[in-house]
Design a protein around this motif. Structure first.
Motif, PDB file in Angstrom:
ATOM      1  N   MET A  81       0.851  -1.186   0.000  1.00 27.68           N
ATOM      2  CA  MET A  81       0.000   0.000   0.000  1.00 27.68           C
ATOM      3  C   MET A  81       0.886   1.235   0.000  1.00 27.68           C
ATOM      4  O   MET A  81       1.940   1.256   0.622  1.00 27.68           O
ATOM      5  CB  MET A  81      -0.901   0.011   1.237  1.00 27.68           C
ATOM      6  N   LYS A  82       0.412   2.248  -0.689  1.00 31.74           N
ATOM      7  CA  LYS A  82       1.074   3.543  -0.624  1.00 31.74           C
ATOM      8  C   LYS A  82       0.017   4.613  -0.398  1.00 31.74           C
ATOM      9  O   LYS A  82      -1.146   4.451  -0.793  1.00 31.74           O
ATOM     10  CB  LYS A  82       1.910   3.815  -1.874  1.00 31.74           C
ATOM     11  N   LEU A  83       0.418   5.676   0.262  1.00 33.93           N
ATOM     12  CA  LEU A  83      -0.454   6.821   0.482  1.00 33.93           C
ATOM     13  C   LEU A  83       0.017   7.951  -0.413  1.00 33.93           C
ATOM     14  O   LEU A  83       1.183   8.343  -0.361  1.00 33.93           O
ATOM     15  CB  LEU A  83      -0.414   7.264   1.947  1.00 33.93           C
ATOM     16  N   LEU A  84      -0.888   8.441  -1.255  1.00 33.60           N
ATOM     17  CA  LEU A  84      -0.564   9.519  -2.185  1.00 33.60           C
ATOM     18  C   LEU A  84      -1.529  10.676  -1.991  1.00 33.60           C
ATOM     19  O   LEU A  84      -2.723  10.469  -1.747  1.00 33.60           O
ATOM     20  CB  LEU A  84      -0.666   9.024  -3.630  1.00 33.60           C
ATOM     21  N   ARG A  85      -1.015  11.858  -2.164  1.00 33.67           N
ATOM     22  CA  ARG A  85      -1.885  13.041  -2.082  1.00 33.67           C
ATOM     23  C   ARG A  85      -2.766  13.100  -3.333  1.00 33.67           C
ATOM     24  O   ARG A  85      -2.314  12.759  -4.429  1.00 33.67           O
ATOM     25  CB  ARG A  85      -1.058  14.305  -1.964  1.00 33.67           C
ATOM     26  N   PRO A  86      -4.003  13.534  -3.171  1.00 29.42           N
ATOM     27  CA  PRO A  86      -4.879  13.677  -4.336  1.00 29.42           C
ATOM     28  C   PRO A  86      -4.274  14.637  -5.357  1.00 29.42           C
ATOM     29  O   PRO A  86      -3.716  15.667  -4.997  1.00 29.42           O
ATOM     30  CB  PRO A  86      -6.167  14.258  -3.743  1.00 29.42           C
ATOM     31  N   ALA A  87      -4.375  14.264  -6.625  1.00 29.43           N
ATOM     32  CA  ALA A  87      -3.863  15.090  -7.713  1.00 29.43           C
ATOM     33  C   ALA A  87      -4.769  14.913  -8.922  1.00 29.43           C
ATOM     34  O   ALA A  87      -5.494  13.915  -9.032  1.00 29.43           O
ATOM     35  CB  ALA A  87      -2.426  14.681  -8.059  1.00 29.43           C
ATOM     36  N   LEU A  88      -4.731  15.880  -9.822  1.00 26.68           N
ATOM     37  CA  LEU A  88      -5.601  15.842 -10.998  1.00 26.68           C
ATOM     38  C   LEU A  88      -5.429  14.567 -11.818  1.00 26.68           C
ATOM     39  O   LEU A  88      -6.386  14.083 -12.412  1.00 26.68           O
ATOM     40  CB  LEU A  88      -5.363  17.071 -11.873  1.00 26.68           C
ATOM     41  N   GLU A  89      -4.228  14.006 -11.831  1.00 27.52           N
ATOM     42  CA  GLU A  89      -4.014  12.784 -12.608  1.00 27.52           C
ATOM     43  C   GLU A  89      -4.844  11.604 -12.083  1.00 27.52           C
ATOM     44  O   GLU A  89      -5.050  10.632 -12.794  1.00 27.52           O
ATOM     45  CB  GLU A  89      -2.531  12.413 -12.626  1.00 27.52           C
ATOM     46  N   TYR A  90      -5.340  11.705 -10.849  1.00 18.17           N
ATOM     47  CA  TYR A  90      -6.164  10.643 -10.259  1.00 18.17           C
ATOM     48  C   TYR A  90      -7.657  10.983 -10.275  1.00 18.17           C
ATOM     49  O   TYR A  90      -8.454  10.265  -9.669  1.00 18.17           O
ATOM     50  CB  TYR A  90      -5.747  10.373  -8.814  1.00 18.17           C
ATOM     51  N   ALA A  91      -8.038  12.067 -10.935  1.00 19.19           N
ATOM     52  CA  ALA A  91      -9.423  12.546 -10.871  1.00 19.19           C
ATOM     53  C   ALA A  91     -10.433  11.468 -11.259  1.00 19.19           C
ATOM     54  O   ALA A  91     -11.455  11.292 -10.583  1.00 19.19           O
ATOM     55  CB  ALA A  91      -9.599  13.788 -11.743  1.00 19.19           C
ATOM     56  N   LYS A 149     -13.209   9.832  -8.696  1.00 25.25           N
ATOM     57  CA  LYS A 149     -14.643   9.814  -8.990  1.00 25.25           C
ATOM     58  C   LYS A 149     -15.206   8.399  -8.858  1.00 25.25           C
ATOM     59  O   LYS A 149     -16.263   8.196  -8.259  1.00 25.25           O
ATOM     60  CB  LYS A 149     -14.931  10.366 -10.385  1.00 25.25           C
ATOM     61  N   GLU A 150     -14.503   7.412  -9.387  1.00 28.11           N
ATOM     62  CA  GLU A 150     -14.952   6.014  -9.251  1.00 28.11           C
ATOM     63  C   GLU A 150     -15.005   5.598  -7.789  1.00 28.11           C
ATOM     64  O   GLU A 150     -15.931   4.907  -7.363  1.00 28.11           O
ATOM     65  CB  GLU A 150     -14.024   5.078 -10.016  1.00 28.11           C
ATOM     66  N   PHE A 151     -14.012   6.016  -7.016  1.00 30.67           N
ATOM     67  CA  PHE A 151     -13.974   5.730  -5.581  1.00 30.67           C
ATOM     68  C   PHE A 151     -15.215   6.315  -4.906  1.00 30.67           C
ATOM     69  O   PHE A 151     -15.918   5.625  -4.178  1.00 30.67           O
ATOM     70  CB  PHE A 151     -12.684   6.311  -4.985  1.00 30.67           C
ATOM     71  N   ARG A 152     -15.483   7.602  -5.161  1.00 32.20           N
ATOM     72  CA  ARG A 152     -16.655   8.256  -4.576  1.00 32.20           C
ATOM     73  C   ARG A 152     -17.945   7.580  -5.026  1.00 32.20           C
ATOM     74  O   ARG A 152     -18.833   7.304  -4.219  1.00 32.20           O
ATOM     75  CB  ARG A 152     -16.686   9.736  -4.961  1.00 32.20           C
ATOM     76  N   GLU A 210      -2.447  -0.112  -7.790  1.00 33.43           N
ATOM     77  CA  GLU A 210      -2.841   1.010  -8.659  1.00 33.43           C
ATOM     78  C   GLU A 210      -4.325   1.355  -8.570  1.00 33.43           C
ATOM     79  O   GLU A 210      -4.888   1.969  -9.473  1.00 33.43           O
ATOM     80  CB  GLU A 210      -2.438   0.750 -10.124  1.00 33.43           C
ATOM     81  N   ARG A 211      -4.978   0.985  -7.473  1.00 33.74           N
ATOM     82  CA  ARG A 211      -6.412   1.232  -7.278  1.00 33.74           C
ATOM     83  C   ARG A 211      -6.619   1.916  -5.937  1.00 33.74           C
ATOM     84  O   ARG A 211      -6.009   1.523  -4.936  1.00 33.74           O
ATOM     85  CB  ARG A 211      -7.148  -0.102  -7.302  1.00 33.74           C
ATOM     86  N   ILE A 212      -7.477   2.935  -5.912  1.00 31.99           N
ATOM     87  CA  ILE A 212      -7.787   3.615  -4.656  1.00 31.99           C
ATOM     88  C   ILE A 212      -8.691   2.707  -3.827  1.00 31.99           C
ATOM     89  O   ILE A 212      -9.787   2.358  -4.258  1.00 31.99           O
ATOM     90  CB  ILE A 212      -8.489   4.967  -4.895  1.00 31.99           C
ATOM     91  N   VAL A 213      -8.203   2.333  -2.637  1.00 33.71           N
ATOM     92  CA  VAL A 213      -9.010   1.494  -1.741  1.00 33.71           C
ATOM     93  C   VAL A 213      -9.498   2.272  -0.533  1.00 33.71           C
ATOM     94  O   VAL A 213     -10.393   1.825   0.181  1.00 33.71           O
ATOM     95  CB  VAL A 213      -8.251   0.228  -1.286  1.00 33.71           C
ATOM     96  N   GLY A 214      -8.908   3.438  -0.297  1.00 34.02           N
ATOM     97  CA  GLY A 214      -9.310   4.208   0.872  1.00 34.02           C
ATOM     98  C   GLY A 214      -8.851   5.642   0.800  1.00 34.02           C
ATOM     99  O   GLY A 214      -8.104   6.038  -0.095  1.00 34.02           O
TER     100      GLY A 214
END
Length: 168
Positions: free
Chosen positions: A1-11, A15-18, A73-77
């Motif tokens: 797991m890695k923690l990344l700050r939100p950035a436009l490249e993950y928009a 959205k899919e996470f939300r 490579e998937r947002i889980v949290g």
């Protein structure tokens, strides 16, 4: 797991996470710092980015670091670390988090919290406060598994919640 700050490249991924929460009938994303209520992912990214800097933090908020938890490579949290507490946050605490509904019961929250506690120590924090609604057994277990010690019970919107302290 890695923690990344939100950035436009993950928009798109954000959205899919939300949308995963909304499609599961959940309208609150704890630790999402208003992700559940903002119309635009771009505006949300700007909002959390602004709140991570002393120069741009909202006047009614506190300095907050928000991270996306990424596995394969998937947002889980999502998890946030608030550097201090204001009157609104005094019961809720320094850290809030959520795990994607379809990714729960996999240990992700425990790892997310352990990782953010390292960040809190690096900031010089000596202890952090966290809370959970009393019926949120998974969050309570996550907090306790990371060293949380019961502090007190309080009412929130007609429901009971519990507060814990983790000494760093």
């Amino acid at each position: 797991m890695k923690l990344l700050r939100p950035a436009l490249e993950y928009a798109h991924d954000i959205k899919e996470f939300r949308d995963d929460f909304l499609s599961a009938g959940e309208d609150v994303i704890n630790g999402g710092e208003l992700l559940d209520s903002m119309d635009s992912i771009d505006k949300w990214i700007e909002y959390v980015s602004n709140n991570s800097s002393c120069d741009t933090v909202s006047a009614d908020w506190v300095l907050t670091d928000t991270y996306l938890a990424i596995v394969d490579e998937r947002i889980v949290g999502v998890i946030c670390l608030r550097h201090c507490l204001n009157d609104f946050l005094k019961d809720f605490g320094h850290i809030a988090f959520s795990v994607r509904p379809h990714d729960r019961k996999k240990g992700y929250a425990t790892v997310m919290l352990s990782m953010i506690l390292i960040e809190a120590r690096n900031l010089g924090m000596k202890k952090v406060k966290l809370s959970a609604e009393m019926d949120n057994v998974a969050s309570i277990k996550t907090i306790v598994n990371n060293g949380g010690v019961y502090s007190y019970t309080f009412d929130f919107d007609g429901r009971k919640a519990v507060s814990y302290i983790i000494k760093l």
